[in-house]
Write an enzyme that holds these catalytic residues in place. Structure first.
Site, PDB file in Angstrom:
ATOM      1  N   GLU A 229       0.817  -1.222   0.000  1.00 15.44           N
ATOM      2  CA  GLU A 229       0.000   0.000   0.000  1.00 15.44           C
ATOM      3  C   GLU A 229       0.849   1.269   0.000  1.00 15.44           C
ATOM      4  O   GLU A 229       0.391   2.326   0.433  1.00 15.44           O
ATOM      5  CB  GLU A 229      -0.949  -0.019   1.205  1.00 15.44           C
ATOM      6  CG  GLU A 229      -1.921  -1.188   1.163  1.00 15.44           C
ATOM      7  CD  GLU A 229      -2.863  -1.243   2.355  1.00 15.44           C
ATOM      8  OE1 GLU A 229      -2.629  -0.526   3.352  1.00 15.44           O
ATOM      9  OE2 GLU A 229      -3.832  -2.011   2.290  1.00 15.44           O
TER      10      GLU A 229
ATOM     11  N   ASP B 156      -2.812  -1.990  12.856  1.00 15.57           N
ATOM     12  CA  ASP B 156      -3.732  -3.034  12.376  1.00 15.57           C
ATOM     13  C   ASP B 156      -3.004  -4.369  12.533  1.00 15.57           C
ATOM     14  O   ASP B 156      -2.066  -4.656  11.801  1.00 15.57           O
ATOM     15  CB  ASP B 156      -4.108  -2.798  10.902  1.00 15.57           C
ATOM     16  CG  ASP B 156      -5.083  -3.861  10.374  1.00 15.57           C
ATOM     17  OD1 ASP B 156      -5.487  -4.753  11.163  1.00 15.57           O
ATOM     18  OD2 ASP B 156      -5.444  -3.795   9.179  1.00 15.57           O
TER      19      ASP B 156
ATOM     20  N   GLU C 175      -6.662  -2.266  15.327  1.00 15.62           N
ATOM     21  CA  GLU C 175      -7.613  -2.931  14.433  1.00 15.62           C
ATOM     22  C   GLU C 175      -7.380  -4.432  14.470  1.00 15.62           C
ATOM     23  O   GLU C 175      -6.231  -4.886  14.535  1.00 15.62           O
ATOM     24  CB  GLU C 175      -7.365  -2.365  13.029  1.00 15.62           C
ATOM     25  CG  GLU C 175      -8.285  -2.878  11.939  1.00 15.62           C
ATOM     26  CD  GLU C 175      -7.978  -2.165  10.610  1.00 15.62           C
ATOM     27  OE1 GLU C 175      -7.556  -0.988  10.613  1.00 15.62           O
ATOM     28  OE2 GLU C 175      -8.157  -2.807   9.558  1.00 15.62           O
TER      29      GLU C 175
ATOM     30  N   LYS D  66     -15.593  -0.805   4.442  1.00 14.87           N
ATOM     31  CA  LYS D  66     -15.042  -1.085   3.106  1.00 14.87           C
ATOM     32  C   LYS D  66     -16.198  -1.574   2.236  1.00 14.87           C
ATOM     33  O   LYS D  66     -16.675  -2.696   2.423  1.00 14.87           O
ATOM     34  CB  LYS D  66     -14.006  -2.214   3.183  1.00 14.87           C
ATOM     35  CG  LYS D  66     -12.686  -1.885   3.879  1.00 14.87           C
ATOM     36  CD  LYS D  66     -11.889  -3.185   4.071  1.00 14.87           C
ATOM     37  CE  LYS D  66     -10.498  -2.930   4.609  1.00 14.87           C
ATOM     38  NZ  LYS D  66      -9.853  -4.187   5.060  1.00 14.87           N
TER      39      LYS D  66
HETATM   40  P1  PGA Z   1      -6.624  -5.691   2.723  1.00 12.02           P
HETATM   41  O1  PGA Z   1      -5.917  -4.947   3.921  1.00 12.02           O
HETATM   42  O2  PGA Z   1      -7.113  -4.706   1.748  1.00 12.02           O
HETATM   43  O3  PGA Z   1      -5.546  -6.599   2.189  1.00 12.02           O
HETATM   44  O4  PGA Z   1      -7.763  -6.471   3.351  1.00 12.02           O
HETATM   45  C1  PGA Z   1      -6.430  -3.841   4.546  1.00 12.02           C
HETATM   46  C2  PGA Z   1      -6.777  -4.084   5.996  1.00 12.02           C
HETATM   47  O5  PGA Z   1      -6.718  -5.202   6.521  1.00 12.02           O
HETATM   48  O6  PGA Z   1      -7.158  -3.121   6.670  1.00 12.02           O
HETATM   49 ZN    ZN Z   2      -7.523  -4.446   8.557  1.00 13.42          ZN
END
Ligand code: PGA
Ligand code: ZN
Length: 374
Positions: A189, A222, A248, A300
């Protein structure tokens, strides 16, 4: 106000990792074009809505959805999303989150425009939540499923601060890593994945830069504990830090009792954030509220597959005083819908990665634009 669909079209685009994902366009009978694109996760929660292969998802949009929607009129996003969910093909071919969501995002923009409102304001009006600008929660160090090395199992070491502070933080961090001759590479990321032996070592480096930065920012972790557990001792040490704002996924996604224990123990001091636990799912959030399993959650849209389902969960969180953190995914696109969403549902924070990849920066920049629109 309403929209009448002239046509709907899907296409394959590349995400930030170079993998295929789905973009959809809606053209209304007024000739206006609206688009939405869907990201995908790398550490995926077990109760997330299933997706289709991207090529199949595009086919679903171009045949099943287009066929049923051309010439149809809709006056709300709930009406639009239920029409997709009630397509006879919805269950038979399992219309995936990656076919439904991009069309749903495009329709939300189109509906907002029909009311002459920016999307964030339309969302605020239909949810009845006062809009506010979320603070960037930017990943600086990446481990676990997002890292390149084995030593760091916590997935994200995050800085809660304006974008410029994130950029300065990363510059400082790489300087220190160079001085200490620690190997590092970019994380998924846009943060930094570092080759150290333990989470403790990564935390020490992170806090070194954090304390040097001389701002009164906070940080977040997280753990993504569904994929790699955290010990109660580590949790104790971590939560003793006065600058910690949130943790998280400190427990695995089905360990509801551990979640309740952790929230009881630390929830008055910090935010205990559900991600894999809640997966933006109304029923799972409801259970989490009943069990006092968390006091914040990640929102999300692609975990639940449509804008209306996302807003249903957000309304519940708002009513129950559960703080919301709107979030991107590991594999992102330049779609900026989550910025409008975050403002419209009054989210506390927005996770859109490190400000080093265009897919991440696009969301932070959309927030700057919204500030002017407000
Ligand atoms: P992911 O990671 O998009 O790979 O799920 C983001 C997260 O866990 O916050
Ligand atoms: Zn997460």
């Amino acid at each position: 106000m309403s929209i009448t669909i002239r046509t709907v079209k899907g296409s394959i685009i590349k995400d930030s990792r170079g993998k295929d994902t789905v973009r959809a366009e809606i053209v209304t009978t007024k000739g206006a074009l609206f688009a939405g694109a869907v990201p995908s996760g790398q550490s995926v929660g077990g109760s997330e809505i299933k997706t289709q292969d991207p090529v199949d998802a595009v086919d679903t949009i171009d045949t099943h959805i287009r066929g049923a929607f051309e010439g149809k009129t809709f006056s709300s996003i709930d009406e639009f999303d239920s029409a997709i969910s009630s397509l006879s093909s919805f269950n038979s071919i399992h219309i995936g989150a990656n076919a439904h969501l991009p069309v749903s995002i495009a329709a939300t923009h189109a509906l907002a425009r029909s009311y002459n409102l920016p999307t964030w304001q339309y969302i605020s009006e239909i949810t009845g939540i006062r809009p506010s600008i979320p603070t960037p929660m930017m990943v600086m160090i990446e481990g676990g499923k997002h890292g390149a090395f084995q030593g760091v199992t916590w997935q994200e070491f995050l800085l809660n601060a304006p974008v410029d502070s994130g950029i300065q933080f990363l510059t400082q961090l790489t300087k220190i890593l160079d001085t200490k001759k620690i190997t590092y590479t970019p994380g998924v990321e846009g943060g930094i994945s570092i080759d150290v032996e333990s989470n403790d070592q990564a935390l020490e480096l992170f806090l070194h830069v954090f304390h040097d930065s001389a701002h009164s920012h906070t940080f977040s972790i997280d753990c993504a504990a569904t994929h790699s557990p955290i010990s109660s001792q580590d949790l104790n040490t971590l939560t003793s830090n006065q600058s910690l704002m949130s943790i998280e996924d400190p427990a695995s996604e089905e360990e509801w009792d551990s979640w309740s224990d952790i929230t009881k123990r630390y929830g008055s001091k910090i935010l205990i954030v559900g991600d894999d636990l809640t997966t933006t799912n109304y029923d799972r959030l409801h259970k989490a509220i009943d069990l006092r399993a968390c006091n914040a959650l990640i929102i999300k849209p692609n975990q639940i597959g449509s804008v209306s389902q996302t807003l249903k969960t957000a309304r519940l969180a708002h009513r129950a005083h559960i703080k919301m953190i709107v979030s991107h995914r590991a594999g992102e696109t330049t779609d900026t819908f989550i910025a409008d969403l975050g403002v419209g549902i009054g989210a506390l924070s927005i996770k859109s990665g490190a400000p080093t990849q265009k897919e991440r920066i696009a969301k932070y920049m959309r927030l700057e634009q919204i500030k002017k629109e407000m």
